[in-house]
Design a protein around this motif. Sequence first.
Motif, PDB file in Angstrom:
ATOM      1  N   GLN A 191      -8.535   6.925 -17.265  1.00 48.88           N
ATOM      2  CA  GLN A 191      -7.635   7.578 -16.307  1.00 48.88           C
ATOM      3  C   GLN A 191      -7.230   8.968 -16.821  1.00 48.88           C
ATOM      4  O   GLN A 191      -7.217   9.934 -16.059  1.00 48.88           O
ATOM      5  CB  GLN A 191      -6.390   6.718 -16.077  1.00 48.88           C
TER       6      GLN A 191
ATOM      7  N   LEU B  55      -8.223  11.975  -8.578  1.00 48.81           N
ATOM      8  CA  LEU B  55      -6.903  11.335  -8.724  1.00 48.81           C
ATOM      9  C   LEU B  55      -5.760  12.296  -8.417  1.00 48.81           C
ATOM     10  O   LEU B  55      -4.709  11.897  -7.941  1.00 48.81           O
ATOM     11  CB  LEU B  55      -6.711  10.804 -10.161  1.00 48.81           C
TER      12      LEU B  55
ATOM     13  N   LYS C 127       0.848  -1.196   0.000  1.00 49.37           N
ATOM     14  CA  LYS C 127       0.000   0.000   0.000  1.00 49.37           C
ATOM     15  C   LYS C 127       0.885   1.248   0.000  1.00 49.37           C
ATOM     16  O   LYS C 127       1.808   1.354   0.815  1.00 49.37           O
ATOM     17  CB  LYS C 127      -0.869  -0.033   1.257  1.00 49.37           C
TER      18      LYS C 127
ATOM     19  N   SER D 160      -4.396   1.886  -6.733  1.00 51.40           N
ATOM     20  CA  SER D 160      -5.151   1.192  -7.790  1.00 51.40           C
ATOM     21  C   SER D 160      -4.226   0.749  -8.926  1.00 51.40           C
ATOM     22  O   SER D 160      -4.434  -0.296  -9.531  1.00 51.40           O
ATOM     23  CB  SER D 160      -6.288   2.082  -8.316  1.00 51.40           C
TER      24      SER D 160
ATOM     25  N   LYS E  33      -2.518  -2.412  -7.686  1.00 50.71           N
ATOM     26  CA  LYS E  33      -3.482  -3.534  -7.735  1.00 50.71           C
ATOM     27  C   LYS E  33      -3.614  -4.066  -9.152  1.00 50.71           C
ATOM     28  O   LYS E  33      -3.589  -5.267  -9.391  1.00 50.71           O
ATOM     29  CB  LYS E  33      -4.863  -3.063  -7.249  1.00 50.71           C
ATOM     30  N   GLN E  34      -3.752  -3.137 -10.085  1.00 52.27           N
ATOM     31  CA  GLN E  34      -3.910  -3.493 -11.496  1.00 52.27           C
ATOM     32  C   GLN E  34      -2.666  -4.227 -12.011  1.00 52.27           C
ATOM     33  O   GLN E  34      -2.771  -5.241 -12.693  1.00 52.27           O
ATOM     34  CB  GLN E  34      -4.094  -2.176 -12.254  1.00 52.27           C
TER      35      GLN E  34
ATOM     36  N   SER F  85      -4.620   6.835  -3.095  1.00 52.84           N
ATOM     37  CA  SER F  85      -5.673   5.879  -3.498  1.00 52.84           C
ATOM     38  C   SER F  85      -5.542   5.530  -4.987  1.00 52.84           C
ATOM     39  O   SER F  85      -5.812   4.405  -5.406  1.00 52.84           O
ATOM     40  CB  SER F  85      -7.059   6.459  -3.210  1.00 52.84           C
ATOM     41  N   PHE F  86      -5.085   6.509  -5.787  1.00 57.49           N
ATOM     42  CA  PHE F  86      -4.909   6.255  -7.219  1.00 57.49           C
ATOM     43  C   PHE F  86      -3.691   5.371  -7.473  1.00 57.49           C
ATOM     44  O   PHE F  86      -3.763   4.401  -8.232  1.00 57.49           O
ATOM     45  CB  PHE F  86      -4.782   7.577  -7.980  1.00 57.49           C
ATOM     46  N   THR F  87      -2.554   5.698  -6.838  1.00 54.59           N
ATOM     47  CA  THR F  87      -1.362   4.857  -7.060  1.00 54.59           C
ATOM     48  C   THR F  87      -1.583   3.453  -6.498  1.00 54.59           C
ATOM     49  O   THR F  87      -1.077   2.483  -7.050  1.00 54.59           O
ATOM     50  CB  THR F  87      -0.090   5.497  -6.470  1.00 54.59           C
TER      51      THR F  87
END
Length: 223
Positions: free
Chosen positions: A144, A174, A82, A214, A217-218, A210-212
Amino acid sequence: MFTSPASLSELTTRSQALAGLSLGQIATQLSIPVPENLKKDKGWVGQLLEQVLGATAGSKAEPDFPHLAVELKTLPIDQCGKPLESTYVCVAPLTGVAGLQWHESWVCRKLQHVLWVPILAERHIPLAERMIGTPFLWQPSAIQQQALQQDWEELMEKITLGGIADIKGAQGKLLQLRPKAANSKAMTNAIGANGEPIRTLPRGFYLKASFTASLLKQQFNLL
């Protein structure tokens, strides 16, 4: 200083060879001393990676690997993968911004192609022992890109209309705008609520954690 990578595949190979190495091991390779902490050497990690990967832009207003149009961004993470903080993109222009378009902006240009280098960097881990994760290249998807553009346009509109003092870090999905200064004495020009010139703290554009998160995760199929 290592030579600059000639292609994207060379940059990928070179960056991924760093995965699993500690910052101390890389610093030893380059004969660079490791500072005790980052309080006085805030940009040290980025500069270390720029050297080992052969980035050539330095402080010029262009991507870190100009010939590849790729920007290098370190991403401090915890044991769970995270992000520990938001990611600085660039300084925000606060004057002479009327008519500036997203595709001409420095934010847009910097985020067109990014080499992300995750680093296990929890505070309790000594700097030399912080470990590189698996770096990866990223380009924004159409969705994005649209969301980044929308955030940027809303923030820039507020700056243009003299609303700089009203912008909070929570604004933007973002992208956020935050004070960016070494200390509270570093003031810059801006536009006040009635169109008058004012002095304020410099601001920077940051990607929200929160964007980084994601993006990680991707990339790594994290749950």
